[in-house]
Design a protein around this motif. Sequence first.
Motif, PDB file in Angstrom:
ATOM      1  N   LYS A 168      -2.290  18.058 -17.400  1.00 60.97           N
ATOM      2  CA  LYS A 168      -0.860  17.792 -17.389  1.00 60.97           C
ATOM      3  C   LYS A 168      -0.469  16.741 -18.415  1.00 60.97           C
ATOM      4  O   LYS A 168      -1.311  16.005 -18.915  1.00 60.97           O
ATOM      5  CB  LYS A 168      -0.426  17.311 -15.988  1.00 60.97           C
ATOM      6  CG  LYS A 168      -0.649  18.320 -14.873  1.00 60.97           C
ATOM      7  CD  LYS A 168      -0.189  17.738 -13.534  1.00 60.97           C
ATOM      8  CE  LYS A 168      -0.400  18.725 -12.394  1.00 60.97           C
ATOM      9  NZ  LYS A 168       0.023  18.147 -11.085  1.00 60.97           N
ATOM     10  N   GLU A 169       0.845  16.699 -18.696  1.00 61.18           N
ATOM     11  CA  GLU A 169       1.418  15.669 -19.541  1.00 61.18           C
ATOM     12  C   GLU A 169       2.593  15.040 -18.809  1.00 61.18           C
ATOM     13  O   GLU A 169       3.284  15.698 -18.034  1.00 61.18           O
ATOM     14  CB  GLU A 169       1.905  16.251 -20.877  1.00 61.18           C
ATOM     15  CG  GLU A 169       0.793  16.772 -21.773  1.00 61.18           C
ATOM     16  CD  GLU A 169       1.328  17.271 -23.111  1.00 61.18           C
ATOM     17  OE1 GLU A 169       2.547  17.077 -23.352  1.00 61.18           O
ATOM     18  OE2 GLU A 169       0.554  17.829 -23.888  1.00 61.18           O
ATOM     19  N   LEU A 170       2.822  13.750 -19.038  1.00 62.48           N
ATOM     20  CA  LEU A 170       4.000  13.105 -18.480  1.00 62.48           C
ATOM     21  C   LEU A 170       5.249  13.757 -19.059  1.00 62.48           C
ATOM     22  O   LEU A 170       5.335  14.004 -20.259  1.00 62.48           O
ATOM     23  CB  LEU A 170       4.004  11.608 -18.801  1.00 62.48           C
ATOM     24  CG  LEU A 170       2.903  10.761 -18.136  1.00 62.48           C
ATOM     25  CD1 LEU A 170       3.024   9.309 -18.590  1.00 62.48           C
ATOM     26  CD2 LEU A 170       2.982  10.842 -16.623  1.00 62.48           C
ATOM     27  N   ASN A 171       6.198  14.030 -18.169  1.00 63.28           N
ATOM     28  CA  ASN A 171       7.395  14.756 -18.574  1.00 63.28           C
ATOM     29  C   ASN A 171       8.622  14.100 -17.952  1.00 63.28           C
ATOM     30  O   ASN A 171       8.642  13.836 -16.750  1.00 63.28           O
ATOM     31  CB  ASN A 171       7.292  16.225 -18.118  1.00 63.28           C
ATOM     32  CG  ASN A 171       8.365  17.102 -18.716  1.00 63.28           C
ATOM     33  OD1 ASN A 171       9.533  16.743 -18.710  1.00 63.28           O
ATOM     34  ND2 ASN A 171       7.968  18.252 -19.213  1.00 63.28           N
ATOM     35  N   GLN A 172       9.641  13.858 -18.747  1.00 59.70           N
ATOM     36  CA  GLN A 172      10.846  13.193 -18.267  1.00 59.70           C
ATOM     37  C   GLN A 172      11.541  13.974 -17.157  1.00 59.70           C
ATOM     38  O   GLN A 172      12.278  13.413 -16.346  1.00 59.70           O
ATOM     39  CB  GLN A 172      11.839  12.992 -19.425  1.00 59.70           C
ATOM     40  CG  GLN A 172      11.392  11.996 -20.466  1.00 59.70           C
ATOM     41  CD  GLN A 172      11.594  10.561 -20.025  1.00 59.70           C
ATOM     42  OE1 GLN A 172      12.068  10.314 -18.936  1.00 59.70           O
ATOM     43  NE2 GLN A 172      11.216   9.619 -20.868  1.00 59.70           N
ATOM     44  N   THR A 319       9.521   0.865 -22.280  1.00 58.35           N
ATOM     45  CA  THR A 319      10.927   0.520 -22.077  1.00 58.35           C
ATOM     46  C   THR A 319      11.470   1.401 -20.959  1.00 58.35           C
ATOM     47  O   THR A 319      10.780   2.283 -20.448  1.00 58.35           O
ATOM     48  CB  THR A 319      11.762   0.770 -23.355  1.00 58.35           C
ATOM     49  OG1 THR A 319      11.767   2.178 -23.639  1.00 58.35           O
ATOM     50  CG2 THR A 319      11.190   0.010 -24.551  1.00 58.35           C
ATOM     51  N   ARG A 320      12.706   1.169 -20.578  1.00 56.14           N
ATOM     52  CA  ARG A 320      13.333   1.968 -19.524  1.00 56.14           C
ATOM     53  C   ARG A 320      13.562   3.415 -19.949  1.00 56.14           C
ATOM     54  O   ARG A 320      13.795   4.281 -19.106  1.00 56.14           O
ATOM     55  CB  ARG A 320      14.676   1.343 -19.118  1.00 56.14           C
ATOM     56  CG  ARG A 320      14.525   0.017 -18.367  1.00 56.14           C
ATOM     57  CD  ARG A 320      15.878  -0.500 -17.910  1.00 56.14           C
ATOM     58  NE  ARG A 320      15.756  -1.742 -17.162  1.00 56.14           N
ATOM     59  CZ  ARG A 320      15.524  -1.811 -15.869  1.00 56.14           C
ATOM     60  NH1 ARG A 320      15.394  -0.697 -15.175  1.00 56.14           N
ATOM     61  NH2 ARG A 320      15.436  -2.973 -15.255  1.00 56.14           N
ATOM     62  N   GLU A 321      13.511   3.672 -21.259  1.00 54.99           N
ATOM     63  CA  GLU A 321      13.782   5.025 -21.749  1.00 54.99           C
ATOM     64  C   GLU A 321      12.586   5.961 -21.612  1.00 54.99           C
ATOM     65  O   GLU A 321      12.729   7.173 -21.790  1.00 54.99           O
ATOM     66  CB  GLU A 321      14.221   4.986 -23.218  1.00 54.99           C
ATOM     67  CG  GLU A 321      15.582   4.351 -23.460  1.00 54.99           C
ATOM     68  CD  GLU A 321      15.562   2.842 -23.358  1.00 54.99           C
ATOM     69  OE1 GLU A 321      16.589   2.279 -22.952  1.00 54.99           O
ATOM     70  OE2 GLU A 321      14.511   2.235 -23.665  1.00 54.99           O
ATOM     71  N   VAL A 322      11.400   5.419 -21.333  1.00 56.48           N
ATOM     72  CA  VAL A 322      10.200   6.250 -21.253  1.00 56.48           C
ATOM     73  C   VAL A 322       9.589   6.146 -19.862  1.00 56.48           C
ATOM     74  O   VAL A 322       9.963   5.292 -19.055  1.00 56.48           O
ATOM     75  CB  VAL A 322       9.162   5.853 -22.326  1.00 56.48           C
ATOM     76  CG1 VAL A 322       9.699   6.124 -23.720  1.00 56.48           C
ATOM     77  CG2 VAL A 322       8.769   4.385 -22.185  1.00 56.48           C
ATOM     78  N   ILE A 323       8.637   7.017 -19.580  1.00 56.19           N
ATOM     79  CA  ILE A 323       8.044   7.094 -18.249  1.00 56.19           C
ATOM     80  C   ILE A 323       6.998   6.001 -18.055  1.00 56.19           C
ATOM     81  O   ILE A 323       6.157   5.765 -18.916  1.00 56.19           O
ATOM     82  CB  ILE A 323       7.390   8.474 -18.033  1.00 56.19           C
ATOM     83  CG1 ILE A 323       8.454   9.575 -18.043  1.00 56.19           C
ATOM     84  CG2 ILE A 323       6.606   8.513 -16.726  1.00 56.19           C
ATOM     85  CD1 ILE A 323       7.876  10.966 -17.989  1.00 56.19           C
ATOM     86  N   GLN A 324       7.072   5.356 -16.907  1.00 55.90           N
ATOM     87  CA  GLN A 324       6.012   4.453 -16.466  1.00 55.90           C
ATOM     88  C   GLN A 324       5.787   4.741 -14.991  1.00 55.90           C
ATOM     89  O   GLN A 324       6.657   4.470 -14.166  1.00 55.90           O
ATOM     90  CB  GLN A 324       6.391   2.993 -16.691  1.00 55.90           C
ATOM     91  CG  GLN A 324       5.268   2.027 -16.342  1.00 55.90           C
ATOM     92  CD  GLN A 324       5.498   0.649 -16.936  1.00 55.90           C
ATOM     93  OE1 GLN A 324       5.468   0.483 -18.150  1.00 55.90           O
ATOM     94  NE2 GLN A 324       5.738  -0.331 -16.104  1.00 55.90           N
TER      95      GLN A 324
END
Length: 568
Positions: A168-172, A319-324
């Motif tokens: 899998k890949e992290l996905n927004q 940042t808040r714009e990316v997945i954590q």
Amino acid sequence: MKAKYALIALLAITFWGCDDNTAGLGLGMFPGSDQNINGKLSTFDVTTESVHAGKIYAMTNVGYVGKFTDETFGTYQAGFLAQLNCPEGMTFPGVYNGTALDSKGKATQIMVGDDNEDNKDVTFIRDDENKIIGNIHTIELYLWYSSYFGDSLTACRLSVYKLGEAKKELNQENAYYTDIEPEEFYNPENLLGTKAYTAVDLSVKDSIRKLSTYVPSVHVSFKQDAAIEIGTKIIQEANKFGVNFDNKTFRKIFKGIYVKSDYGDGTVLYIDQAQMNVVYKCYAVDTLTGVKLKKKVLEEGDTEYKDSTYYGYRTFATTREVIQANQLDNDKDAIQKCIDEDTWTYLKSPAGIFTQVTIPVSQIAEKLQGDTLNAVKLGIPIYNETNDKKFGMSTPSNVLLIRKKYKDSFFKDNQLSDGITSSLFTPTTTSFTQYTFNNITQMINDCLSDREKAEKEIREKGSITIKITDSEGNSKDELVNNIIDWEKLSEWNKFVLIPVLVTKDSSSNNSYYGSNNIISIQHDLKPGYARLKGGSKGSIQDVQGNPLYPEYLLKLEVVSTNFGTKSK
């Protein structure tokens, strides 16, 4: 008559304005001549129980890493997965070609491009035509943290892996929860680096650590082969796309990091930001002519002055714009043992135990039919703890009382408390002794509205489908054809008490008065717990329906008024 309305308003204001330690108020403040307003205070029994938090929404702006073992709650371990943000319009410096002046005649930062003995500490990067377009010295990762939990001097170690080459890949578009399985997102062979650390770095001077500007970090240097491979791809693509180099392109090259605790027990770091620096070598140049400068000191063994160089870098950070997404693991046996306790309830963060509250909404509606609800107040006392543990967990300060049906969507959709589906407790003093919700009238009305809609649908269609979700988050549909079964299965009158992390806008115009605007409510993923009055034992009844153990019940206080009509 106006005076009577004023008295009712005064009662409601006083009722709502109680502090965190006030148990309740009655109607004794009404003058005797005004008792015919039919205002009254009613109390109802409320039952509570400890329940599994289950998987919770784990995307926050804080990353947690470390391990801690508690004698009551067992071992808790944390790690996190994160994408890194590529700043819009970011470019890398060009290579020196005789001058560092740009088209406007200004000197710019410029990379070394001479493949000679003086530059053996970098790897040169070439384009498709074998032309040098840059260089890579190393890649460094800084995990900045402002606070931590546990022992400041416990020896720990963490490892950082590159995401990708996995299932899998992290996905927004996806929601990630604390039960996320990192193994599905990375290949264990893609180790970027490891670092041993303690929460307080004693190698840093006391005078430095005490500065208000000092922020501690764990510094991880990427393995050289990994740094060269990743840095080369980033600079090549940045050179190709120029100012159009963006997150989409960057993500194809570098999908993110997984930070894993792999040694040590006693410390959990709260990572505010992960910052990756791609480091390259540059020439120091004359700001007027753009010509590279020579060192002023002749180095031993040399007959010529060497070029003056320094290292520059470009930063990619969380940042808040990316997945954590945080991955948390609690001791299931220890947690279950706490849940089985029936003479009190627990709040245990992170992702451990919530307190479920059952409010007798039907009884309120029946007893106060025809009345106007002015205020509904619930207080949940907190037991004092004799803390003899060396590193005791603190009591959660901010807690959210939310209808059970909304507890997942609230966090997933990044909602704020509206007083209808949820109510937020924030302490007004550090010495609070109970979680007080001064007015949850609209939450009660929201429950009643659900019941009315269900009753109407059953009457018109003959049945209604209910989605039932267990503690593990598994759902199934159940068909019911009467309102009694709907009440039993829908959990329409159940609420959940959840520890939360509240973020406020410090730039608010009202910040001087301490009333900053709340901009975010997230699950509190820091270790903490509270032991609360109540417990499932309070729900045990005799054959007549009376509670056998009333001492384990909470009291819901309702102020209502009736003008010329009578309650049932």
